[in-house]
Motif scaffolding. Sequence first.
Motif, mmCIF file in Angstrom:
data_model
loop_
_atom_site.group_PDB
_atom_site.id
_atom_site.type_symbol
_atom_site.label_atom_id
_atom_site.label_comp_id
_atom_site.label_asym_id
_atom_site.label_seq_id
_atom_site.Cartn_x
_atom_site.Cartn_y
_atom_site.Cartn_z
ATOM 1 N N GLY A 191 58.775 -26.149 21.481
ATOM 2 C CA GLY A 191 59.127 -25.107 22.443
ATOM 3 C C GLY A 191 60.398 -25.380 23.234
ATOM 4 O O GLY A 191 60.709 -24.670 24.181
ATOM 5 N N ARG A 192 61.113 -26.414 22.861
ATOM 6 C CA ARG A 192 62.367 -26.752 23.542
ATOM 7 C C ARG A 192 63.537 -26.142 22.777
ATOM 8 O O ARG A 192 63.411 -25.765 21.624
ATOM 9 N N SER A 193 64.662 -26.081 23.454
ATOM 10 C CA SER A 193 65.905 -25.605 22.833
ATOM 11 C C SER A 193 67.059 -26.474 23.275
ATOM 12 O O SER A 193 67.019 -27.104 24.337
ATOM 13 N N ARG A 194 68.073 -26.498 22.449
ATOM 14 C CA ARG A 194 69.352 -27.106 22.833
ATOM 15 C C ARG A 194 70.222 -25.953 23.290
ATOM 16 O O ARG A 194 70.544 -25.048 22.516
ATOM 17 N N PHE A 195 70.586 -25.971 24.587
ATOM 18 C CA PHE A 195 71.396 -24.899 25.159
ATOM 19 C C PHE A 195 72.854 -25.343 25.226
ATOM 20 O O PHE A 195 73.152 -26.449 25.678
ATOM 21 N N HIS A 196 73.718 -24.470 24.757
ATOM 22 C CA HIS A 196 75.160 -24.694 24.814
ATOM 23 C C HIS A 196 75.750 -23.642 25.753
ATOM 24 O O HIS A 196 75.490 -22.450 25.573
ATOM 25 N N VAL A 197 76.521 -24.083 26.717
ATOM 26 C CA VAL A 197 77.284 -23.156 27.554
ATOM 27 C C VAL A 197 78.737 -23.298 27.109
ATOM 28 O O VAL A 197 79.348 -24.360 27.245
ATOM 29 N N VAL A 198 79.256 -22.230 26.536
ATOM 30 C CA VAL A 198 80.601 -22.217 25.961
ATOM 31 C C VAL A 198 81.530 -21.477 26.922
ATOM 32 O O VAL A 198 81.215 -20.368 27.354
ATOM 33 N N THR A 199 82.659 -22.095 27.238
ATOM 34 C CA THR A 199 83.684 -21.442 28.054
ATOM 35 C C THR A 199 84.946 -21.300 27.218
ATOM 36 O O THR A 199 85.389 -22.271 26.602
ATOM 37 N N VAL A 200 85.503 -20.093 27.196
ATOM 38 C CA VAL A 200 86.724 -19.803 26.455
ATOM 39 C C VAL A 200 87.717 -19.193 27.433
ATOM 40 O O VAL A 200 87.376 -18.253 28.155
ATOM 41 N N VAL A 201 88.936 -19.733 27.449
ATOM 42 C CA VAL A 201 89.960 -19.259 28.385
ATOM 43 C C VAL A 201 91.246 -18.936 27.623
ATOM 44 O O VAL A 201 91.663 -19.691 26.745
ATOM 45 N N ARG A 202 91.837 -17.804 27.988
ATOM 46 C CA ARG A 202 93.148 -17.403 27.465
ATOM 47 C C ARG A 202 94.055 -17.127 28.655
ATOM 48 O O ARG A 202 93.705 -16.317 29.509
ATOM 49 N N TYR A 203 95.200 -17.805 28.689
ATOM 50 C CA TYR A 203 96.133 -17.617 29.800
ATOM 51 C C TYR A 203 96.922 -16.336 29.596
ATOM 52 O O TYR A 203 97.395 -16.061 28.497
ATOM 53 N N ARG A 204 97.104 -15.579 30.663
ATOM 54 C CA ARG A 204 97.922 -14.363 30.596
ATOM 55 C C ARG A 204 99.353 -14.625 31.017
ATOM 56 O O ARG A 204 100.248 -13.852 30.682
ATOM 57 N N ASN A 205 99.557 -15.681 31.788
ATOM 58 C CA ASN A 205 100.893 -16.005 32.284
ATOM 59 C C ASN A 205 100.915 -17.475 32.698
ATOM 60 O O ASN A 205 99.871 -18.141 32.680
ATOM 61 N N PRO A 206 102.078 -18.013 33.079
ATOM 62 C CA PRO A 206 102.140 -19.418 33.477
ATOM 63 C C PRO A 206 101.217 -19.759 34.648
ATOM 64 O O PRO A 206 100.683 -20.865 34.718
ATOM 65 N N ALA A 207 100.994 -18.816 35.545
ATOM 66 C CA ALA A 207 100.090 -19.075 36.668
ATOM 67 C C ALA A 207 98.675 -19.361 36.166
ATOM 68 O O ALA A 207 97.952 -20.173 36.754
ATOM 69 N N GLY A 208 98.271 -18.711 35.088
ATOM 70 C CA GLY A 208 96.954 -18.959 34.511
ATOM 71 C C GLY A 208 96.800 -20.386 34.026
ATOM 72 O O GLY A 208 95.770 -21.025 34.246
ATOM 73 N N ARG A 209 97.842 -20.870 33.365
ATOM 74 C CA ARG A 209 97.816 -22.269 32.878
ATOM 75 C C ARG A 209 97.751 -23.241 34.048
ATOM 76 O O ARG A 209 96.940 -24.170 34.053
ATOM 77 N N ILE A 210 98.587 -23.024 35.046
ATOM 78 C CA ILE A 210 98.588 -23.905 36.221
ATOM 79 C C ILE A 210 97.231 -23.846 36.912
ATOM 80 O O ILE A 210 96.619 -24.878 37.205
ATOM 81 N N TYR A 211 96.768 -22.645 37.186
ATOM 82 C CA TYR A 211 95.487 -22.449 37.869
ATOM 83 C C TYR A 211 94.361 -23.173 37.138
ATOM 84 O O TYR A 211 93.614 -23.956 37.729
ATOM 85 N N PHE A 212 94.212 -22.915 35.835
ATOM 86 C CA PHE A 212 93.075 -23.486 35.128
ATOM 87 C C PHE A 212 93.167 -25.002 35.046
ATOM 88 O O PHE A 212 92.145 -25.689 35.157
ATOM 89 N N ASN A 213 94.366 -25.538 34.883
ATOM 90 C CA ASN A 213 94.476 -26.992 34.815
ATOM 91 C C ASN A 213 94.204 -27.657 36.159
ATOM 92 O O ASN A 213 93.725 -28.789 36.197
ATOM 93 N N VAL A 214 94.457 -26.950 37.257
ATOM 94 C CA VAL A 214 94.103 -27.482 38.581
ATOM 95 C C VAL A 214 92.588 -27.461 38.767
ATOM 96 O O VAL A 214 92.001 -28.412 39.278
#
Length: 173
Positions: free
Chosen positions: A125-148
Amino acid sequence: MDRRDVERLPGMAGLTQGADHVDVHTMEGTGSVADVAAALLSHRPGWMVFLWKVRTVLLRLLGQGGRIVPEPARLTGATLPKSVGDKASFLTVIRSDGESHWVAGAGESHLDAEVGVVAEPLAGGRSRFHVVTVVRYRNPAGRIYFNVIRPFHHLVVDSALRAALRRGRNGDQ
């Protein structure tokens, strides 16, 4: 888990295409995909509210306009929106089969992001749960923001997933 492995998970085919960042957090526990996704969206301890406020300031500094701190979701597996196009807190459901996967996303001026919850059934009755995050930058601010914020992103996802699986173990739905 690399991108090819993510793409092989139920409901994830094509999700990582064109992504600038993909990560997966995996833990085992009990409950359903809907229970775990609802608990993830509902998890909002004080330190996380503080991080949302810091996020608002960072985005203003990057010239991405004002943001508000969204109200915490108050969802259960039964009330989690599951139909494509439905709103789940600040996210919009992109795909869901109600059993093996649930994916929602949000677009902002600086980036687009999707979060997916996938369950792989295990014995007992157990499961292996995966939480997947996918990010696409729209502009340079997105890259800076996400890396911070990236180290905090990992902290938030790990904390929320642990809380979601504790919630399921204790029967708090």
